[in-house]
Motif scaffolding. Structure first.
Motif, PDB file in Angstrom:
ATOM      1  N   VAL A 111       0.838  -1.199   0.000  1.00 22.74           N
ATOM      2  CA  VAL A 111       0.000   0.000   0.000  1.00 22.74           C
ATOM      3  C   VAL A 111       0.872   1.248   0.000  1.00 22.74           C
ATOM      4  O   VAL A 111       1.830   1.351   0.779  1.00 22.74           O
ATOM      5  N   THR A 112       0.544   2.211  -0.867  1.00 19.16           N
ATOM      6  CA  THR A 112       1.253   3.495  -0.903  1.00 19.16           C
ATOM      7  C   THR A 112       0.249   4.621  -1.099  1.00 19.16           C
ATOM      8  O   THR A 112      -0.900   4.388  -1.497  1.00 19.16           O
ATOM      9  N   LYS A 113       0.696   5.846  -0.849  1.00 21.10           N
ATOM     10  CA  LYS A 113      -0.155   7.014  -1.066  1.00 21.10           C
ATOM     11  C   LYS A 113      -0.056   7.524  -2.498  1.00 21.10           C
ATOM     12  O   LYS A 113      -0.924   8.276  -2.945  1.00 21.10           O
ATOM     13  N   THR A 114       0.998   7.152  -3.204  1.00 24.07           N
ATOM     14  CA  THR A 114       1.215   7.609  -4.574  1.00 24.07           C
ATOM     15  C   THR A 114       1.483   6.401  -5.471  1.00 24.07           C
ATOM     16  O   THR A 114       1.692   5.290  -4.986  1.00 24.07           O
ATOM     17  N   ARG A 115       1.497   6.637  -6.767  1.00 28.70           N
ATOM     18  CA  ARG A 115       1.880   5.573  -7.702  1.00 28.70           C
ATOM     19  C   ARG A 115       2.941   6.082  -8.678  1.00 28.70           C
ATOM     20  O   ARG A 115       2.875   5.870  -9.885  1.00 28.70           O
ATOM     21  N   ASP A 116       3.919   6.758  -8.120  1.00 32.39           N
ATOM     22  CA  ASP A 116       5.014   7.296  -8.916  1.00 32.39           C
ATOM     23  C   ASP A 116       6.164   6.292  -8.985  1.00 32.39           C
ATOM     24  O   ASP A 116       6.044   5.144  -8.523  1.00 32.39           O
ATOM     25  N   LYS A 117       7.287   6.725  -9.538  1.00 28.91           N
ATOM     26  CA  LYS A 117       8.444   5.845  -9.691  1.00 28.91           C
ATOM     27  C   LYS A 117       8.950   5.341  -8.342  1.00 28.91           C
ATOM     28  O   LYS A 117       9.299   4.165  -8.200  1.00 28.91           O
ATOM     29  N   LYS A 118       8.981   6.206  -7.343  1.00 28.55           N
ATOM     30  CA  LYS A 118       9.482   5.829  -6.028  1.00 28.55           C
ATOM     31  C   LYS A 118       8.645   4.699  -5.422  1.00 28.55           C
ATOM     32  O   LYS A 118       9.189   3.741  -4.870  1.00 28.55           O
ATOM     33  N   ALA A 119       7.323   4.810  -5.535  1.00 26.95           N
ATOM     34  CA  ALA A 119       6.436   3.776  -4.990  1.00 26.95           C
ATOM     35  C   ALA A 119       6.588   2.465  -5.760  1.00 26.95           C
ATOM     36  O   ALA A 119       6.650   1.382  -5.165  1.00 26.95           O
ATOM     37  N   ALA A 120       6.652   2.555  -7.097  1.00 27.67           N
ATOM     38  CA  ALA A 120       6.804   1.351  -7.917  1.00 27.67           C
ATOM     39  C   ALA A 120       8.133   0.657  -7.637  1.00 27.67           C
ATOM     40  O   ALA A 120       8.204  -0.577  -7.570  1.00 27.67           O
ATOM     41  N   LEU A 121       9.194   1.444  -7.461  1.00 28.08           N
ATOM     42  CA  LEU A 121      10.518   0.881  -7.189  1.00 28.08           C
ATOM     43  C   LEU A 121      10.547   0.170  -5.839  1.00 28.08           C
ATOM     44  O   LEU A 121      11.097  -0.933  -5.706  1.00 28.08           O
ATOM     45  N   LYS A 122       9.921   0.775  -4.837  1.00 23.85           N
ATOM     46  CA  LYS A 122       9.867   0.163  -3.514  1.00 23.85           C
ATOM     47  C   LYS A 122       9.100  -1.149  -3.554  1.00 23.85           C
ATOM     48  O   LYS A 122       9.487  -2.145  -2.933  1.00 23.85           O
ATOM     49  N   PHE A 123       7.995  -1.155  -4.311  1.00 22.84           N
ATOM     50  CA  PHE A 123       7.180  -2.361  -4.452  1.00 22.84           C
ATOM     51  C   PHE A 123       7.950  -3.478  -5.157  1.00 22.84           C
ATOM     52  O   PHE A 123       7.961  -4.632  -4.719  1.00 22.84           O
ATOM     53  N   LEU A 124       8.648  -3.131  -6.243  1.00 15.71           N
ATOM     54  CA  LEU A 124       9.416  -4.122  -6.992  1.00 15.71           C
ATOM     55  C   LEU A 124      10.555  -4.703  -6.165  1.00 15.71           C
ATOM     56  O   LEU A 124      10.781  -5.920  -6.153  1.00 15.71           O
TER      57      LEU A 124
END
Length: 234
Positions: A111-124
């Motif tokens: 779960v994140t508050k945004t769906r930017d590069k930073k959030a996608a990178l953390k998820f990956l």
């Protein structure tokens, strides 16, 4: 060293606790629905007890299910399907990132508050840290995926297409049904916790019913129930 019994100081039997947690997480039922179903079976517990049980034992059951399913880890690295879904928390939009393998097994929820590069990178990074690197990563057209994959040097593994990610889209449906039954979530932490527990229980009982005969489906269901009844054994 003897394993500590997690049910030791509970007056209610472990069988009832496991049943209540399974009913609440697996099916689109409210806490009071579970209370009524247990009452029909002659079990008198309050919905607050059911709430406490799933908070106390949910993550423990989920972790144990994941540990028992480690044998299939290598096959999960063939193809991953990544997708994000909108979830409202107190009227504010958040994003639930989910990774699903080629067989529909939910690998990770984040779960994140945004769906930017930073959030996608953390998820990956979180998903790959647990499951290794896949051969193929199927995503939608969201640019955050491409930027994050470029950062970790996996751009050549990405595939995008109009219908390629149906596996991930369809995997959202059971969670959406649960979300409606729970009247949405109030905190990011509770959403993350429930998504993690729901994914593990969904993986355990998901038998791809449309792809197997009735005989095979009944056998797989019996095996899943037997495994569930053995969770938390001392």
């Amino acid at each position: 060293m003897t394993k500590r019994d997690p049910f030791k100081y509970f007056k209610t039997s472990r069988e009832i606790i496991r049943l209540a947690v399974m009913l609440y997480v697996r099916f689109p039922l409210s806490l009071r629905n579970v209370e009524d179903l247990l009452h029909e079976r002659g079990i008198d517990v309050s919905h607050e007890a059911v709430r406490y049980w799933w908070h106390r034992f949910g993550l423990m059951f989920a972790a144990e299910i994941r540990q028992r399913r480690v044998a299939g880890m290598k096959s999960r690295r063939w193809r991953w399907h990544l997708d994000e879904m909108f979830v409202k928390i107190n009227g504010e939009r958040h994003y639930l990132w989910r990774a699903v393998d080629h067989e529909g097994e939910v690998l990770e929820s984040f779960v994140t508050k945004t769906r930017d590069k930073k959030a996608a990178l953390k998820f990956l990074k979180k998903t790959m840290r647990k499951h290794g690197r896949p051969e193929i990563i199927v995503t939608d057209q969201l640019r955050s995926y491409g930027a994050a994959l470029k950062e970790i040097g996996a751009t050549d593994r990405q595939e995008t297409g109009r219908w390629l990610n149906n596996r991930a889209e369809n995997s959202h449906l059971p969670f959406r049904r649960r979300e409606r039954a729970m009247l949405r979530f109030r905190h990011m932490r509770s959403l993350q916790k429930f998504a993690t527990v729901h994914a593990s229980i969904y993986n355990l009982f998901n038998s791809e019913r449309n792809l197997s005969s009735r005989h095979i489906f009944k056998r797989n269901r019996a095996v899943a129930l037997a495994e569930w009844r053995g969770l938390g054994a001392a």
